[in-house]
Design a protein around this motif. Structure first.
Motif, mmCIF file in Angstrom:
data_model
loop_
_atom_site.group_PDB
_atom_site.id
_atom_site.type_symbol
_atom_site.label_atom_id
_atom_site.label_comp_id
_atom_site.label_asym_id
_atom_site.label_seq_id
_atom_site.Cartn_x
_atom_site.Cartn_y
_atom_site.Cartn_z
ATOM 1 N N ASN A 250 25.281 -13.549 -10.764
ATOM 2 C CA ASN A 250 25.550 -14.210 -12.041
ATOM 3 C C ASN A 250 24.316 -14.918 -12.605
ATOM 4 O O ASN A 250 24.419 -15.769 -13.464
ATOM 5 N N ILE B 137 20.698 -14.493 -14.616
ATOM 6 C CA ILE B 137 19.892 -13.558 -15.407
ATOM 7 C C ILE B 137 18.501 -13.481 -14.791
ATOM 8 O O ILE B 137 17.859 -14.501 -14.568
ATOM 9 N N THR C 103 22.074 -1.850 -19.341
ATOM 10 C CA THR C 103 23.392 -2.482 -19.390
ATOM 11 C C THR C 103 23.239 -3.974 -19.153
ATOM 12 O O THR C 103 22.264 -4.410 -18.526
ATOM 13 N N PRO C 104 24.203 -4.745 -19.633
ATOM 14 C CA PRO C 104 24.181 -6.175 -19.316
ATOM 15 C C PRO C 104 24.139 -6.432 -17.804
ATOM 16 O O PRO C 104 23.391 -7.289 -17.340
ATOM 17 N N GLN C 105 24.913 -5.658 -17.030
ATOM 18 C CA GLN C 105 24.998 -5.914 -15.586
ATOM 19 C C GLN C 105 23.643 -5.826 -14.897
ATOM 20 O O GLN C 105 23.382 -6.553 -13.943
ATOM 21 N N GLN D 237 20.910 -6.774 -15.879
ATOM 22 C CA GLN D 237 20.071 -7.954 -16.111
ATOM 23 C C GLN D 237 20.371 -9.070 -15.125
ATOM 24 O O GLN D 237 19.713 -10.104 -15.120
ATOM 25 N N LEU D 238 21.402 -8.871 -14.336
ATOM 26 C CA LEU D 238 21.856 -9.933 -13.426
ATOM 27 C C LEU D 238 21.383 -9.714 -12.003
ATOM 28 O O LEU D 238 21.167 -8.587 -11.571
#
Lengths: 496, 447
Positions: A322, A324, A490-492, A494-495
Motif C-alpha cells: 500500500n 507508492i 496499472t495503478p497496482q 505503482q505500489l
C-alpha cells in the motif's frame, strides 16, 4: 514503555518476506524472496540491519577527489576579465561537472540495485531526503559524493553523531550558508533548519533559540584546497548563549547534544522513519513506541529498524502493498523485477526528473514529501511510458523530452543521445520458462506474482489472460513484452 | 472507503467521461464506453452548468521568463541620467525606446506590447519584488513559485494552493503546464493539473503501433485503467438527485492509496484523450512565429478554443541569465516574447476569447543596475511584470524604483509580487487570496 507487537512465526511466509525486501530494500526477485523466507524472519532482518563493517566502505567514483573546482572557476573568470579566450576551458569544466553528477547518480543507483547492503542504501536515501541538499546550489559533484559517503557511513549508527557530521559537511554548509556565518553576522539558515527539519520539528523552539544557536555555529569554514571542513576560531562567537532555557558558552556540538536530548527529537525522527518505511499516517501510539526505542538505545538506528521490521504492525494488511513507490524505488525495483540492467545513466536521470525525484537535487530543504505527492496525471503517464522503454528498449522513447534530450540537464551531449540511451529489450526467457509460454493463465499467474505486491483481483487476472488469448497465445517475446508493459501500466504496479 | 466517497468518485468518473465524449464525438471509443454514453449523458446534463466547462470562466496564463529578465532594459527609465550612466554599453536611448510617458519607455522590440498598451489592454507593474531578496536563481524562483516569504520555505506552489482550496473535485485539466516538468507553482497537497510538451506525447504509448487504429494493447490499457469504474451499476441512481458541482471533491487523504491511483489513472487517460482531441480539431489560423514559447502559446490558444476546462495555463521562456554579451541575447529573447504574445493575442481576439484570458509574466529577479565588465548584468532584485488581457485596466502601476537609492546595487521593490498574485486571485479567478497566499496583500487596480 510501549512496544510494537512482534510478528508471530505463523505469519512469516513468502508474502511477508517479499514485503520486507520491498520496504527495507529495493524489492526482490522470486529467488531472493524464497531465500529470505527460508532464512526466517529474525535472521533475515538481522542480515539487513547488521551489515558487514565494510559495506559502507565503497570505492568512490574515479573522479571523486578534492580538486578545488572553485579555483578553476576563478581562473576562468580572471581570464574572462582579462579579455582572454576562456570559452573552451569553461566548456570543459561545465562538461566535467555535468558528467560527474550524471555519473554519481549512476553510481548510487548501481549500489541500490547490485550492492550487498540494500537497507544501508535505503537508509542513505532516507537521510538524503532528511538532510536534503542540492547540487543546484552546491555546484560540485565531489561534495555531493562526500555527503553521500558521510550519510552511508553513519546511516545506521548514532543520530547525534550523524547530525554533528552533517553540520561539518561542506555540501550542507554551502546549501544552508553555514560557511558564511561569522561572529558579526551569524547566518540563521542552518540553525533554523536544524531545528525545524532535522531534529525537533516546528513548534519545539523559539525564534530566540534560532538566533542564539546561530551564534554557536559561527566559525565553520571549508578549506578550498582540501575541500574539507575546517574550524575558524576567530570567526567564532565565544560569548555565552541562552538556548532552550540553558546558558553557557555553547558551541555547535553542544547545541546538537541539547536538541537530540529533547523528547521531541526522538518523536520527530521516529515518525519520519515510520512514514518512510511503513505508512503515511502513523498513529501516535506507534510513533511513541519507535521514539521510545530510539531513546532507550541512545539514538542508535539499528535497534529501531530491527523493531520495525520484526513488528506485526509493519506486516499488517493496511500496510502491505500500500505504499507508492518513489521514483528511485520504481527504477531500481523495476530493473530487479525485470532481471535487467539499470536504465542508461542519462535515461535514468531524465526519468527521475520527470517522475519528480532526482537524486542529489531535492526540490528544497524539506526534501521529498513522498506518498501520494509522487503521483499526478503527468507523472503517472510518464511511469507507464517509461515502463515501455524499460521493457521494450530504446525503440520506444518515453516522451519527447527524451527524444530531444530536453530536460536531461547538464552532461547531456547533443548528437549522441541515441547512443547514450541505447537499451535492448528485456530477455523474456529470464522471466517466463519456455514450457509455459503457450499457456496464458500460467504466464499471467507467474508474472503477476513477480510484478505485483498483492495479487490483483480474479477479474483483472482474467482480463490479462483474455488479452493473451486474443493475441493468439503464441507466447512470442514481443507479445509477452506487451503483456509485461501492460501489467506495469496499472495503478497496482505503482505500489510496493 | 465509505459509500459517500464512493458515490462521489463514481459520479466524478461519469461526468468526466461524459464530457470527454461530448467533446470528442469523432474519437474512436471503446465499445463499453459507447454503450453507457446515453445513460451517463442524462445524469451529467443538469450538473454540467455548475462546473467550469471551459467555455465561460476566466483563464489565467502564467508566463515565466526564466533566468532573471533584465527589467531595466525591458521597461526603461530612459529620461533618468542614472540609467545611462550605469549602462554605458547596454543603454537604450530616448529615440530608440517605445515611449509610454515622459520617463518610461518599452524595449524597441516590444512593439506588440506597446500597441496593447495603447489599446488599453496592458498593465505594467513596476518595481515588483519582495523583502530580503534572494539572488540565487534556484531559491528566488522557489519564492516566486510558492509565494513564500524569503526566510521561509514552502513546498506547495501558490497555484497548487489555489487548486487545493478552490478547485477540489475539478477536472484534472484545471491546471495545464506546457513543458517537460510540472512547475513548482502547481505543487499541491492534492496534486492536480497536467503537464505536457506536445499533446501527442501526453498519452499512453503502446509497445506496438497500429496503423492509425487503436492497437489491441492500447484498447486493453483503456479497459484496464477503467477497472474500478467498471463496477458502477447501481451507484448512479443513489446519487442521481445530487448535483456534481455541489459535492465537495474528496482530497486524496480521504482515499485509499489504490483508489487514489485509480482515480489519477482515469484522470490521466481522459484528460489525455481530451487534449489530443482538441489538438487535432482546433488549429490556429493566425500565424505564429518560430520558437518554443510561440509553440507553447499556440497549444494554449488551441486548448482555449477547444474549451478545455482549464483555469490556469503555465508556459515558460528560458535564457534570460545574461551575464555576458547581453545586448543581442536580450533583444532576441524580448523580440521572441513580443512576437509570441502578439500572435497569441491575435488568436484569442479571433476566437472571441481575449476578454476572458489574462496573461501574466514574471521572472525570478531583475538584474543589477550597473552593467558588468562583460557587457552583461548580474543577478538583481526588483523588476516589472506585465499583465495583459481584454479585461485589464491599462496603465503604469507602482513607481519605477530609484536608480540611485539602491540595495547592494539593486533596485528596491515597492510592490510585493504577492499583491499582483492576490489581485489576480481575488478579482480574476474569484478565489480568496487570503487563504491561498496566507494573508492579504494590498490590491492593485489592474483589474
Amino acid at each position: 514503555m510501549n512496544m510494537l507487537t512482534p510478528l508471530p512465526d505463523s505469519k512469516w511466509n513468502d508474502a511477508t518476506a517479499a514485503h520486507l525486501l520491498n520496504r527495507a530494500g529495493f524489492g526482490g526477485t522470486p529467488d531472493e524472496i524464497e531465500r529470505t523466507w527460508q532464512k526466517g524472519l529474525i535472521p533475515a532482518v538481522r542480515d539487513l540491519v547488521e551489515v558487514k563493517g565494510d559495506a559502507a566502505n565503497l570505492p568512490a567514483p574515479a573522479w571523486a577527489h578534492p580538486r578545488n573546482i572553485r579555483a578553476q572557476r576563478m581562473e576562468i573568470k580572471a581570464a574572462k576579465d582579462r579579455g582572454e579566450n576562456f570559452q573552451s576551458k569553461a566548456r570543459q569544466i561545465r562538461m566535467m561537472e555535468g558528467d560527474e553528477i550524471v555519473d554519481l547518480r549512476r553510481w548510487w543507483l548501481d549500489r541500490m540495485l547490485n550492492g550487498p547492503a540494500p537497507l544501508l542504501e535505503k537508509m542513505t536515501l532516507f537521510w538524503h531526503g532528511h538532510f536534503a541538499t542540492s547540487i543546484q546550489k552546491v555546484q560540485d559533484a565531489y561534495w555531493m559524493w562526500l555527503q553521500n559517503d558521510t550519510l552511508r557511513r553513519n546511516a545506521l549508527g548514532s543520530f547525534g553523531m550523524l547530525v554533528k557530521k552533517i553540520s561539518r559537511d561542506p555540501a550542507m554548509m554551502i546549501y544552508l550558508d553555514l560557511q558564511q556565518s561569522r561572529q558579526e553576522h551569524p547566518n540563521e539558515n542552518w540553525a533554523r533548519e536544524l531545528m525545524e527539519l532535522f531534529t525537533v520539528g516546528i513548534g519545539n523552539y523559539t525564534e530566540q533559540d534560532i538566533r542564539e544557536s546561530a551564534r554557536a555555529f559561527t566559525g565553520y569554514r571549508i578549506d578550498m584546497t582540501t575541500q574539507q571542513f575546517r574550524s575558524a576560531p576567530f570567526q567564532q562567537d565565544h560569548r555565552p548563549k541562552t538556548f532552550m532555557g540553558a546558558t553557557g558558552n555553547f558551541n555547535g556540538d553542544n547545541i546538537i547534544d541539547i536538541l537530540v536530548g529533547k523528547p521531541a527529537c526522538a518523536q520527530f525522527v521516529g515518525r519520519k522513519l515510520w512514514r518512510f518505511f511503513v505508512e503515511d499516517e502513523p498513529s501516535t501510539t506507534i510513533v511513541d513506541s519507535v521514539a521510545a526505542t530510539i531513546r532507550s538505545h541512545n539514538f542508535e538506528m539499528r535497534p529501531a529498524l530491527r523493531e520495525i521490521f520484526t513488528s506485526a504492525e509493519f506486516y499488517s494488511d493496511r500496510v502491505m502493498g500500500n505504499q507508492i513507490k518513489s521514483p528511485v524505488q520504481y527504477i531500481v525495483q523495476t530493473s530487479k523485477l525485470l532481471n535487467a540492467s539499470a536504465p542508461a545513466p542519462i535515461a535514468a536521470q531524465n526519468a527521475m526528473r520527470q517522475m519528480g525525484q532526482i537524486l542529489f537535487a531535492p526540490p528544497n530543504v524539506k526534501g521529498w514529501d513522498g506518498g501520494k505527492e509522487w503521483i499526478s496525471t503527468s507523472t503517472l503517464l510518464f511511469r507507464y511510458n517509461f515502463a515501455n522503454y524499460l521493457v521494450n528498449g530504446s525503440a520506444m522513447l518515453p516522451g519527447e523530452a527524451m527524444a530531444r534530450g530536453r530536460g536531461a540537464g547538464p552532461g547531456f551531449r547533443m548528437g549522441n543521445i541515441a547512443e547514450q540511451i541505447k537499451r535492448d529489450p528485456i530477455e523474456v526467457g529470464k522471466l517466463v520458462p519456455s514450457e509455459i509460454r503457450a499457456k496464458p493463465r500460467e504466464v499471467v499467474d507467474l508474472l503477476a506474482k513477480r510484478l505485483f505486491p498483492t495479487r490483483p483481483s480474479d477479474k483483472e487476472i482474467d482480463a490479462f489472460v483474455k488479452y493473451l488469448e486474443t493475441r493468439g497465445s503464441d507466447g512470442t517475446d514481443a507479445t509477452l513484452r506487451e503483456l509485461i508493459h501492460l501489467m506495469m501500466s496499472t495503478p497496482q504496479f505503482q505500489l510496493a | 472507503m465509505n459509500m459517500n466517497t464512493k458515490a462521489t468518485l463514481q459520479t466524478r468518473r461519469k461526468f468526466l467521461r461524459t464530457s470527454m465524449l461530448g467533446a470528442a464525438a469523432t474519437w474512436t471509443l471503446p465499445v463499453f464506453l459507447e454503450k453507457t454514453f446515453f445513460a451517463l449523458d442524462a445524469l451529467a446534463a443538469d450538473a454540467a452548468t455548475q462546473i467550469v466547462t471551459g467555455k465561460d470562466g476566466t483563464i489565467l496564463v502564467v508566463l515565466q521568463m526564466a533566468g532573471g529578465n533584465d527589467g531595466l532594459n525591458t521597461v526603461i527609465p530612459y529620461a533618468d541620467d542614472a540609467y545611462h550612466v550605469a549602462r554605458p554599453r547596454l543603454r537604450l536611448a530616448a529615440d530608440q525606446v517605445l515611449k509610454i510617458d515622459n520617463h518610461i519607455g518599452l524595449h524597441p522590440k516590444l512593439s506588440g506590447l506597446k500597441s496593447f498598451y495603447d489599446e488599453g489592454h496592458l498593465a505594467i507593474v513596476q518595481g515588483v519584488g519582495y523583502p530580503n531578496p534572494n539572488r540565487s536563481h534556484f531559491r528566488s524562483t522557489e519564492i516566486w513559485q510558492t509565494a513564500s516569504d524569503a526566510d521561509h520555505t514552502l513546498s506547495d506552489g501558490w497555484l497548487g494552493r489555489y487548486f487545493d482550496n478552490c478547485c477540489s473535485g475539478a477536472d484534472p485539466t484545471v491546471g495545464v503546464a506546457i513543458g517537460g516538468e510540472t512547475p513548482q507553482a502547481f505543487a499541491a497537497k492534492n496534486p492536480t493539473g497536467v503537464t505536457f510538451s506536445r499533446p501527442e506525447q501526453f498519452r499512453f504509448q503502446p509497445s506496438a503501433r497500429g496503423n492509425g487504429q487503436m492497437s489491441a494493447e492500447e484498447m486493453f490499457f483503456r479497459e484496464l485503467n477503467e477497472g474500478a469504474a467498471g463496477d458502477e451499476s447501481g451507484t448512479a441512481a443513489s446519487n442521481a438527485g445530487g448535483s456534481i458541482g455541489a459535492i465537495p471533491g474528496k482530497t486524496k487523504n480521504d482515499l485509499s492509496t489504490l483508489d487514489f491511483l485509480q482515480r489519477t489513472a482515469l484522470d490521466a487517460q481522459l484528460s489525455s484523450d481530451k487534449i489530443l482531441a482538441i489538438a487535432r480539431k482546433y488549429k490556429s489560423t493566425v500565424p505564429y512565429p518560430q520558437g518554443q514559447l510561440a509553440a507553447s502559446l499556440n497549444i494554449i490558444a488551441r486548448m482555449i478554443a477547444g474549451g478545455l476546462a482549464t483555469r490556469v495555463y503555465y508556459a515558460s521562456q528560458g535564457g534570460f541569465d545574461t551575464h555576458a554579451g547581453q545586448i543581442n541575447t536580450h533583444e532576441r529573447l524580448i523580440g521572441e516574447f513580443n512576437e509570441a504574445a502578439s500572435a497569441f493575442v491575435a488568436d484569442l481576439k479571433q476566437q472571441g476569447n481575449f476578454d476572458r484570458v489574462l496573461l501574466m509574466t514574471f521572472s525570478e529577479f531583475g538584474r543589477r543596475v550597473q552593467e558588468n565588465a562583460n557587457g552583461g548584468t548580474d543577478h538583481g532584485a526588483a523588476a516589472p511584470m506585465f499583465v495583459l488581457g481584454g479585461a485589464v485596466k491599462a496603465g503604469l502601476f507602482g513607481k519605477h524604483p530609484s536608480l540611485t537609492d539602491l540595495d547592494r546595487g539593486d533596485l528596491k521593490f515597492n510592490t510585493d509580487f504577492r499583491s499582483v498574485y492576490g489581485t489576480v486571485l481575488d478579482r480574476w479567478l474569484k478565489a480568496p487570496s487570503q487563504i491561498v497566499l496566507g494573508r492579504k496583500f494590498a490590491e492593485l487596480s489592474i483589474l
